[in-house]
Design an enzyme around this catalytic site. Structure first.
Site, PDB file in Angstrom:
ATOM      1  CD  GLU A 117     -26.773   9.600  11.065  1.00 56.50           C
ATOM      2  OE1 GLU A 117     -26.741  10.534  10.795  1.00 56.50           O
ATOM      3  OE2 GLU A 117     -27.475   9.152  12.294  1.00 56.50           O
ATOM      4  CE  LYS A 119     -19.325  15.276   7.011  1.00 57.29           C
ATOM      5  NZ  LYS A 119     -19.571  16.310   6.058  1.00 57.29           N
ATOM      6  CG  ASP A 121     -21.175  17.415  -0.309  1.00 51.80           C
ATOM      7  OD1 ASP A 121     -21.102  18.564   0.549  1.00 51.80           O
ATOM      8  OD2 ASP A 121     -20.642  17.470  -1.355  1.00 51.80           O
ATOM      9  CE1 TYR A 246     -27.182  16.698  11.513  1.00 56.85           C
ATOM     10  CE2 TYR A 246     -27.382  16.318   9.006  1.00 56.85           C
ATOM     11  CZ  TYR A 246     -26.931  16.855  10.221  1.00 56.85           C
ATOM     12  OH  TYR A 246     -26.524  18.323  10.031  1.00 56.85           O
ATOM     13  CE  LYS A 334     -15.537  15.000   3.851  1.00 54.30           C
ATOM     14  NZ  LYS A 334     -14.924  16.243   4.247  1.00 54.30           N
ATOM     15  CB  CYS A 428      -8.193  20.883 -38.991  1.00 52.44           C
ATOM     16  SG  CYS A 428      -8.257  19.227 -38.428  1.00 52.44           S
ATOM     17  CB  CYS A 431      -6.781  17.798 -42.288  1.00 54.11           C
ATOM     18  SG  CYS A 431      -8.166  18.920 -42.044  1.00 54.11           S
ATOM     19  CB  CYS A 446     -12.194  19.971 -39.143  1.00 52.55           C
ATOM     20  SG  CYS A 446     -11.418  19.507 -40.713  1.00 52.55           S
ATOM     21  CB  CYS A 451     -10.340  15.782 -41.524  1.00 53.07           C
ATOM     22  SG  CYS A 451      -9.367  16.027 -40.063  1.00 53.07           S
TER      23      CYS A 451
HETATM   24  S1  IVH Z   1     -24.039  14.909  12.732  1.00 50.32           S
HETATM   25  C1  IVH Z   1     -22.089  16.942  16.075  1.00 50.32           C
HETATM   26  N1  IVH Z   1     -24.960  13.434  10.559  1.00 50.32           N
HETATM   27  O1  IVH Z   1     -21.611  17.333   8.313  1.00 50.32           O
HETATM   28  C2  IVH Z   1     -22.654  16.455  15.091  1.00 50.32           C
HETATM   29  N2  IVH Z   1     -23.861  15.614  10.169  1.00 50.32           N
HETATM   30  O2  IVH Z   1     -19.136  18.273   9.596  1.00 50.32           O
HETATM   31  C3  IVH Z   1     -23.124  17.026  13.859  1.00 50.32           C
HETATM   32  N3  IVH Z   1     -23.635  16.220   7.570  1.00 50.32           N
HETATM   33  O3  IVH Z   1     -22.522  20.374   9.865  1.00 50.32           O
HETATM   34  C4  IVH Z   1     -23.544  16.674  12.791  1.00 50.32           C
HETATM   35  N4  IVH Z   1     -24.707  14.437   7.097  1.00 50.32           N
HETATM   36  O4  IVH Z   1     -23.871  19.545   7.786  1.00 50.32           O
HETATM   37  C5  IVH Z   1     -24.489  14.486  11.063  1.00 50.32           C
HETATM   38  N5  IVH Z   1     -25.696  12.120   8.840  1.00 50.32           N
HETATM   39  C6  IVH Z   1     -25.123  13.368   9.199  1.00 50.32           C
HETATM   40  C7  IVH Z   1     -24.657  14.081   8.368  1.00 50.32           C
HETATM   41  C8  IVH Z   1     -23.904  15.281   8.661  1.00 50.32           C
HETATM   42  C9  IVH Z   1     -24.086  15.691   6.689  1.00 50.32           C
HETATM   43  C10 IVH Z   1     -23.075  17.482   7.687  1.00 50.32           C
HETATM   44  C11 IVH Z   1     -23.656  18.556   8.510  1.00 50.32           C
HETATM   45  C12 IVH Z   1     -22.710  18.869   9.618  1.00 50.32           C
HETATM   46  C13 IVH Z   1     -21.294  18.490   9.192  1.00 50.32           C
HETATM   47  C14 IVH Z   1     -20.431  18.306  10.040  1.00 50.32           C
END
Ligand code: IVH
Length: 685
Positions: A117, A119, A121, A246, A334, A428, A431, A446, A451
């Site tokens: 999935e 991740k 932010d 998730y 990451k 400037c 110039c 300027c 210039c």
């Molecule tokens: S699973 C025990 N799935 O990442 C498993 N986390 O570092 C826990 N996060 O606190 C989370 N996208 O805020 C999972 N697709 C995803 C995620 C996800 C973002 C974040 C979440 C969690 C942090 C863990």
């Protein structure tokens, strides 16, 4: 007390049910059945009925997302199952190690299937549903205890206030609502997801913050956190928060075997699941998908900072268990950070085409998201003051897509006392003329029209794509030509002395010949491109097109009065004044005459019917016999717009051969994909 008519009760119930369902179709299935206007009408009707009949109050009505009375502090709540964090990986080899470790613990040599999935932010939340109703929502907190943010989470439109019950008979239910077979509705269900703010919403939120003289948020994550952790939920209600779910915590009544099955069940129950999840793949496929996601990352309308790899089978997850901090069955792979800290070695000032002075930070070189960053724009004097940026400061720098890196904030704890405050120069730097900052403006300029810095930038603009588009007259060559005294205005491009050009450093007969050819070719130019090339303040590509369409020829525009320009749709007072001022100046008139005298031929663009009014296109891959620029022009001539990235607002993706990741994103978002032939058909309609 007024007697409530049964018809009213039925109407209110029916509207509530229909609105819940349309929310589900819109947010979860991404497949609305009614227009936004129709949805708004139903909502307005329900609001009116609920106002007229307060006895019908229901906290779970689709109307109740406006927030609750403010709190003085957040309560805390213990999560039934701790919300753990994830172990991090930064290289393919660490992922292969993770897979090897997993197999070793499970004492198996067979391939393990993973669901991967994006991740997201943002920040993690847990929502508890009992008897189908959302009863508590909390933040992750320290993982064991979270803060109760129920009223705030209820304001997020994609959060179901009631679980979706696909098999319950309803006069509003249509076909294809998922399931069909009878599914248990869990008596208690804890769901987990990530709350975030999309890019566009983040930009407008920050604009609003600045308008209200409040500090803008450093990034979408902070904006989401700041919005969710509001004691006054009516403020949260105004913030465009979104959520993807998730996972689950504790639950009853469901029999789940795999993570992918869990996600599908959540979706059926009304929870929004990310469309980029890849179920049941091998570790090798997961590593490949990481690259796909990393490419897509810049095209997404929200931030992701990596990919989460999860063992799919829940009994294997159980066997693997957790360490004290994170599960052994999942890992976060990451992406390279798009923000890094580094030091400002110095600040200098660049002079742009219109004379604006831009302060630029020279940084200790640092790798940000895979590219070495040496400089970052500081925008203007006010920005430096607002962020209190000093020479020698340790700062957070950020790269977002293709935009110039910028300084997000100063890490004040790293200050040693030797940092120096930067002052905008009074003259400037190129110039030496006095610079001016007009009242109410952020820009320092300027104002010396001769210039050299401005001249170089003006010439670069003149020869750029969208203007005269002179191939081979790049930035370096322009600087060389100006420094050698061969160009003193952009008109001089058409009178260049071939021998002198040939004699310049790094040139030679062949390069000089090529340049001469490119210049000759550029002499046939469309009126809008010509206008844009002149570099008139406030006349960008778009305005140039508007003016060209209205006035058709240069002579007409030269004769136009400020009033005639001002009334053109899309122009206005500022543009009119700027155009009139430009053409009034003798130097500009002389330069234009010299251009025309060199046999530059300005032709009128033929007005096409605007068949594609307001349609948004994205181009990807190589088209059969059109360049992307040509396709762009044709679409724009018909009233359409071409955007660089695919989003839900995209109407069509035009795909040529070897398309990029935009195509797969379009498929994920269900955007219509067409080829060149179809585009041409649409244009000739
Ligand atoms: S699973 C025990 N799935 O990442 C498993 N986390 O570092 C826990 N996060 O606190 C989370 N996208 O805020 C999972 N697709 C995803 C995620 C996800 C973002 C974040 C979440 C969690 C942090 C863990």
């Amino acid at each position: 007390m007024k007697e409530i008519d049964a018809d009213i009760v039925n109407k209110v119930n029916a509207l509530r049910k229909a609105l819940h369902r349309h929310n589900y179709l819109y947010y979860v299935l991404d497949n609305p059945e009614v227009s936004d206007a129709e949805y708004d009408r139903m909502m307005q009707e329900l609001i009116a009925l609920e106002e007229a009949w307060p006895e019908l109050y229901d906290p779970d009505s689709p109307t109740s997302r406006v927030g609750a009375p403010p709190l003085s502090e957040f309560q805390t709540i213990a999560h039934s199952i701790p919300m753990l964090s994830l172990g991090n990986a930064f290289a393919d080899s660490e992922i292969i190690d993770f897979d090897r470790r997993t197999k070793k613990i499970l004492k198996t040599e067979d391939d393990i299937l993973y669901t991967v999935e994006p991740k997201l932010d943002g920040l993690a939340v847990e929502l508890v549903y009992e008897k189908s109703k959302l009863i508590v929502a909390s933040t992750r907190g320290d993982g064991v205890n979270g803060e109760v943010v129920t009223a705030n989470v209820r304001t997020i439109r994609s959060v179901p206030l009631l679980l979706h019950t696909p098999t319950m008979p309803s006069p509003f239910e249509g076909e294809g609502m998922g399931g069909g077979e009878k599914r248990n509705i869990p008596l208690r269900l804890e769901v987990r997801g990530e709350v975030f703010i999309g890019h566009e919403a983040f930009r407008s939120l920050n604009e609003e913050q600045l308008n209200q003289k409040l500090a803008p948020f450093a990034n979408p994550r902070n904006a989401a956190a700041g919005s969710l952790r509001q004691l006054d939920s009516s403020i949260t209600a105004m913030r465009p928060l979104e959520i993807f779910f998730y996972g689950v915590g504790e639950f009853t009544d469901l029999k789940l075997k795999s993570h992918w099955e869990t996600l599908q069940t959540l979706r059926e129950l009304g929870f929004r699941i990310n469309p980029l999840i890849r179920p049941e793949i091998t570790i090798k496929e997961a590593v490949d998908y990481y690259k796909t996601l990393e490419d897509k990352r810049h095209l997404l309308p929200y931030d992701i900072d990596g990919m989460v790899i999860k063992v799919d089978n829940l009994s294997l997850q159980m066997k693997l268990g957790n360490t004290s901090r994170s599960p052994r069955w999942a890992i976060a792979y990451k992406f390279k950070a798009m923000q890094e800290t580094t030091r400002i070695l110095n600040i200098d000032v660049q002079v742009g085409r219109t004379g604006v002075l831009t302060p630029v930070a020279h940084l200790q070189p640092v790798s940000v998201g895979g590219a070495i960053v040496r400089r970052a724009t500081l925008h203007n004097e006010d920005e430096i003051e607002r962020k209190d940026i000093r020479i020698g400061d340790t700062v957070l720098v950020q790269r977002a897509g293709d935009v110039i890196p910028e300084v997000v904030k100063v890490i004040e704890s790293k200050r040693t006392g030797v940092e120096r405050i930067f002052h905008m120069p009074r003259n400037c730097p190129v110039c030496g003329s006095i610079v001016i900052r007009a009242k109410g403006e952020t820009a320092t300029r300027c104002i010396n029209a001769t210039c050299l810095a401005q001249l170089k930038e003006r010439i670069k603009h003149f020869s750029s794509k969208g203007a005269f588009d002179i191939d081979g007259l790049g930035d370096k060559l322009v600087e060389q030509l100006v420094d050698n005294g061969l160009l003193a205005s952009y008109a001089d491009i058409f009178y260049l002395d071939a021998v002198k050009v040939e004699d310049m450093e790094r040139m030679g007969p062949r390069s000089a010949e090529k340049l001469a050819c490119a210049i000759e070719k550029s002499k046939k130019i469309k009126f809008n491109c010509f206008l844009y090339a002149l570099g008139i303040r406030h006349v960008g590509e778009h305005v140039a097109k508007i003016l060209a369409r209205e006035f058709k020829t240069l002579d007409n525009l030269l004769l136009a009065t400020a009033e005639q320009i001002e009334v053109v749709e899309g122009a206005g007072f500022v543009i009119a004044e700027s155009v009139i001022n430009f053409f009034k100046q003798n130097t500009n008139r002389r330069v234009i005459s010299r251009i025309i005298d060199s046999n530059v031929c300005i032709f009128q663009t033929v007005e096409k019917e605007r068949t594609l009014e307001d349609k948004v296109f994205v181009l990807t891959g190589t088209l059969e016999d059109l360049t992307r620029n040509q396709a762009k022009e044709m679409i724009e001539a018909a009233g359409g717009r071409v955007s660089g990235s695919v989003s839900r607002k995209t109407d069509y993706v035009v795909a040529g051969s070897s398309p990029g990741s935009k195509l797969s994103l379009a498929k994920d978002l269900d955007v219509e994909i067409i080829d060149q032939a179809t585009l041409q058909k649409m244009l000739s309609l």
